[in-house]
Design a protein around this motif. Structure first.
Motif, PDB file in Angstrom:
ATOM      1  N   THR A  65       0.847  -1.186   0.000  1.00 46.99           N
ATOM      2  CA  THR A  65       0.000   0.000   0.000  1.00 46.99           C
ATOM      3  C   THR A  65       0.884   1.236   0.000  1.00 46.99           C
ATOM      4  O   THR A  65       1.643   1.453   0.937  1.00 46.99           O
ATOM      5  CB  THR A  65      -0.899   0.019   1.254  1.00 46.99           C
ATOM      6  N   PRO A  66       0.823   2.044  -1.071  1.00 42.74           N
ATOM      7  CA  PRO A  66       1.657   3.235  -1.074  1.00 42.74           C
ATOM      8  C   PRO A  66       1.112   4.255  -0.080  1.00 42.74           C
ATOM      9  O   PRO A  66      -0.031   4.663  -0.168  1.00 42.74           O
ATOM     10  CB  PRO A  66       1.559   3.761  -2.496  1.00 42.74           C
ATOM     11  N   ALA A  67       1.917   4.607   0.854  1.00 49.83           N
ATOM     12  CA  ALA A  67       1.518   5.612   1.838  1.00 49.83           C
ATOM     13  C   ALA A  67       2.683   6.558   2.042  1.00 49.83           C
ATOM     14  O   ALA A  67       3.823   6.152   2.140  1.00 49.83           O
ATOM     15  CB  ALA A  67       1.143   4.958   3.155  1.00 49.83           C
ATOM     16  N   VAL A  68       2.389   7.808   2.080  1.00 51.35           N
ATOM     17  CA  VAL A  68       3.412   8.818   2.278  1.00 51.35           C
ATOM     18  C   VAL A  68       3.744   8.847   3.767  1.00 51.35           C
ATOM     19  O   VAL A  68       2.869   8.806   4.611  1.00 51.35           O
ATOM     20  CB  VAL A  68       2.899  10.197   1.807  1.00 51.35           C
ATOM     21  N   ALA A  69       5.008   8.917   4.081  1.00 54.80           N
ATOM     22  CA  ALA A  69       5.421   8.926   5.479  1.00 54.80           C
ATOM     23  C   ALA A  69       4.904  10.175   6.180  1.00 54.80           C
ATOM     24  O   ALA A  69       4.746  11.227   5.578  1.00 54.80           O
ATOM     25  CB  ALA A  69       6.950   8.884   5.572  1.00 54.80           C
ATOM     26  N   ALA A  70       4.647  10.038   7.480  1.00 54.30           N
ATOM     27  CA  ALA A  70       4.173  11.171   8.270  1.00 54.30           C
ATOM     28  C   ALA A  70       5.258  12.251   8.306  1.00 54.30           C
ATOM     29  O   ALA A  70       6.445  11.959   8.205  1.00 54.30           O
ATOM     30  CB  ALA A  70       3.843  10.722   9.685  1.00 54.30           C
ATOM     31  N   PRO A  71       4.854  13.488   8.438  1.00 56.35           N
ATOM     32  CA  PRO A  71       5.843  14.558   8.471  1.00 56.35           C
ATOM     33  C   PRO A  71       6.826  14.367   9.618  1.00 56.35           C
ATOM     34  O   PRO A  71       6.483  13.837  10.659  1.00 56.35           O
ATOM     35  CB  PRO A  71       5.020  15.823   8.688  1.00 56.35           C
ATOM     36  N   LYS A  72       8.051  14.813   9.397  1.00 58.70           N
ATOM     37  CA  LYS A  72       9.074  14.664  10.425  1.00 58.70           C
ATOM     38  C   LYS A  72       8.889  15.686  11.544  1.00 58.70           C
ATOM     39  O   LYS A  72       9.457  15.558  12.600  1.00 58.70           O
ATOM     40  CB  LYS A  72      10.455  14.799   9.797  1.00 58.70           C
ATOM     41  N   ALA A  73       8.085  16.697  11.297  1.00 53.38           N
ATOM     42  CA  ALA A  73       7.812  17.691  12.330  1.00 53.38           C
ATOM     43  C   ALA A  73       6.991  17.044  13.441  1.00 53.38           C
ATOM     44  O   ALA A  73       6.458  15.951  13.292  1.00 53.38           O
ATOM     45  CB  ALA A  73       7.046  18.857  11.730  1.00 53.38           C
ATOM     46  N   ILE A 122      -7.302  10.826  11.129  1.00 56.94           N
ATOM     47  CA  ILE A 122      -8.541  10.216  10.650  1.00 56.94           C
ATOM     48  C   ILE A 122      -8.126   8.885  10.049  1.00 56.94           C
ATOM     49  O   ILE A 122      -7.291   8.841   9.143  1.00 56.94           O
ATOM     50  CB  ILE A 122      -9.256  11.089   9.600  1.00 56.94           C
ATOM     51  N   LYS A 123      -8.696   7.801  10.577  1.00 51.16           N
ATOM     52  CA  LYS A 123      -8.305   6.459  10.153  1.00 51.16           C
ATOM     53  C   LYS A 123      -9.427   5.788   9.373  1.00 51.16           C
ATOM     54  O   LYS A 123     -10.592   6.132   9.514  1.00 51.16           O
ATOM     55  CB  LYS A 123      -7.961   5.608  11.379  1.00 51.16           C
ATOM     56  N   SER A 124      -9.047   4.804   8.582  1.00 51.93           N
ATOM     57  CA  SER A 124     -10.012   4.055   7.792  1.00 51.93           C
ATOM     58  C   SER A 124     -10.839   3.139   8.696  1.00 51.93           C
ATOM     59  O   SER A 124     -10.269   2.349   9.445  1.00 51.93           O
ATOM     60  CB  SER A 124      -9.286   3.220   6.738  1.00 51.93           C
ATOM     61  N   PRO A 125     -12.155   3.210   8.604  1.00 55.66           N
ATOM     62  CA  PRO A 125     -12.990   2.339   9.422  1.00 55.66           C
ATOM     63  C   PRO A 125     -13.200   0.957   8.801  1.00 55.66           C
ATOM     64  O   PRO A 125     -13.893   0.124   9.368  1.00 55.66           O
ATOM     65  CB  PRO A 125     -14.311   3.109   9.494  1.00 55.66           C
ATOM     66  N   ALA A 135      -7.187   6.217  -5.080  1.00 52.55           N
ATOM     67  CA  ALA A 135      -7.459   4.936  -5.755  1.00 52.55           C
ATOM     68  C   ALA A 135      -6.497   3.827  -5.336  1.00 52.55           C
ATOM     69  O   ALA A 135      -6.143   2.973  -6.140  1.00 52.55           O
ATOM     70  CB  ALA A 135      -7.466   5.106  -7.267  1.00 52.55           C
ATOM     71  N   THR A 136      -6.073   3.839  -4.079  1.00 55.42           N
ATOM     72  CA  THR A 136      -5.212   2.771  -3.574  1.00 55.42           C
ATOM     73  C   THR A 136      -5.923   2.010  -2.467  1.00 55.42           C
ATOM     74  O   THR A 136      -6.796   2.546  -1.786  1.00 55.42           O
ATOM     75  CB  THR A 136      -3.875   3.322  -3.032  1.00 55.42           C
ATOM     76  N   PRO A 137      -5.557   0.747  -2.260  1.00 57.40           N
ATOM     77  CA  PRO A 137      -6.183  -0.043  -1.197  1.00 57.40           C
ATOM     78  C   PRO A 137      -5.763   0.452   0.182  1.00 57.40           C
ATOM     79  O   PRO A 137      -4.627   0.905   0.363  1.00 57.40           O
ATOM     80  CB  PRO A 137      -5.656  -1.458  -1.428  1.00 57.40           C
ATOM     81  N   VAL A 138      -6.698   0.374   1.125  1.00 56.83           N
ATOM     82  CA  VAL A 138      -6.403   0.719   2.507  1.00 56.83           C
ATOM     83  C   VAL A 138      -6.862  -0.413   3.412  1.00 56.83           C
ATOM     84  O   VAL A 138      -7.756  -1.175   3.072  1.00 56.83           O
ATOM     85  CB  VAL A 138      -7.086   2.048   2.954  1.00 56.83           C
ATOM     86  N   GLU A 139      -6.214  -0.507   4.556  1.00 55.13           N
ATOM     87  CA  GLU A 139      -6.531  -1.514   5.563  1.00 55.13           C
ATOM     88  C   GLU A 139      -7.416  -0.891   6.637  1.00 55.13           C
ATOM     89  O   GLU A 139      -7.496   0.329   6.756  1.00 55.13           O
ATOM     90  CB  GLU A 139      -5.239  -2.012   6.225  1.00 55.13           C
ATOM     91  N   TYR A 140      -8.016  -1.733   7.443  1.00 52.45           N
ATOM     92  CA  TYR A 140      -8.776  -1.262   8.592  1.00 52.45           C
ATOM     93  C   TYR A 140      -7.841  -0.514   9.538  1.00 52.45           C
ATOM     94  O   TYR A 140      -6.732  -0.973   9.799  1.00 52.45           O
ATOM     95  CB  TYR A 140      -9.433  -2.441   9.318  1.00 52.45           C
TER      96      TYR A 140
END
Length: 160
Positions: free
Chosen positions: A69-77, A85-88, A145-150
């Motif tokens: 799953t392509p996910a951008v890393a959280a900001p380093k700040a 907000i998370k996927s339900p 348009a990418t898959p996400v997990e619970y």
């Protein structure tokens, strides 16, 4: 659960990049695990007719390798003051209702409780995901348009 429903589930799993799905109804319990090409698939454990098990096993064994799953890393700040907000649910993440529509939210947009921030498609059903917090979108953590997990983080919000 009919054979057609099981086939739709298998098609969804193969397209979504998920590695494992467990479904249990009063008549049937299905556990599907995918290990990549060439590796054996976990057999389904039917409580109902045994004939449903081969329908699940054959397509899963030929499923393509899991797609990360392509996910951008959280900001380093410092993100300790941000709310996530998370996927339900598991499914495919969409930032707009259709390709011609504007995105529900962009970085910097203000959101209020109940405002739709994205859509997650699961089993051909499109579910509007609403913000549970008021604030400003700081980061969008998932590509369109990418898959996400619970429970996968979707947005970082700076609360008001």
């Amino acid at each position: 659960m009919s054979t057609k429903d099981i086939q739709q589930l298998i098609d969804f799993i193969s397209q979504s990049g998920l590695d494992e799905v467990n479904i249990e109804t009063t008549d049937l319990k299905i556990s599907v695990k995918r290990y990549g090409q060439g590796a054996p698939a976990a057999p389904a454990a039917p409580v109902a007719p045994v004939a449903a098990a081969p329908a699940v096993q054959a397509p899963v064994a030929s499923a393509p390798a899991a797609v990360a799953t392509p996910a951008v890393a959280a900001p380093k700040a410092d993100t300790s003051n941000y709310i996530t907000i998370k996927s339900p649910m598991i499914g495919t993440f969409y930032r707009s209702a259709n390709p011609e529509s504007p995105m529900f939210v962009e970085v910097g947009d203000s959101v209020t409780e109940g405002k739709v921030v994205c859509i997650i498609e699961a089993m051909k059903l499109f579910n509007e995901i609403e913000s549970e917090v008021s604030g400003r979108i700081v980061k969008i953590l998932v590509e369109n348009a990418t898959p996400v997990e619970y429970d996968q983080p979707l947005f970082l919000v700076e609360p008001n």
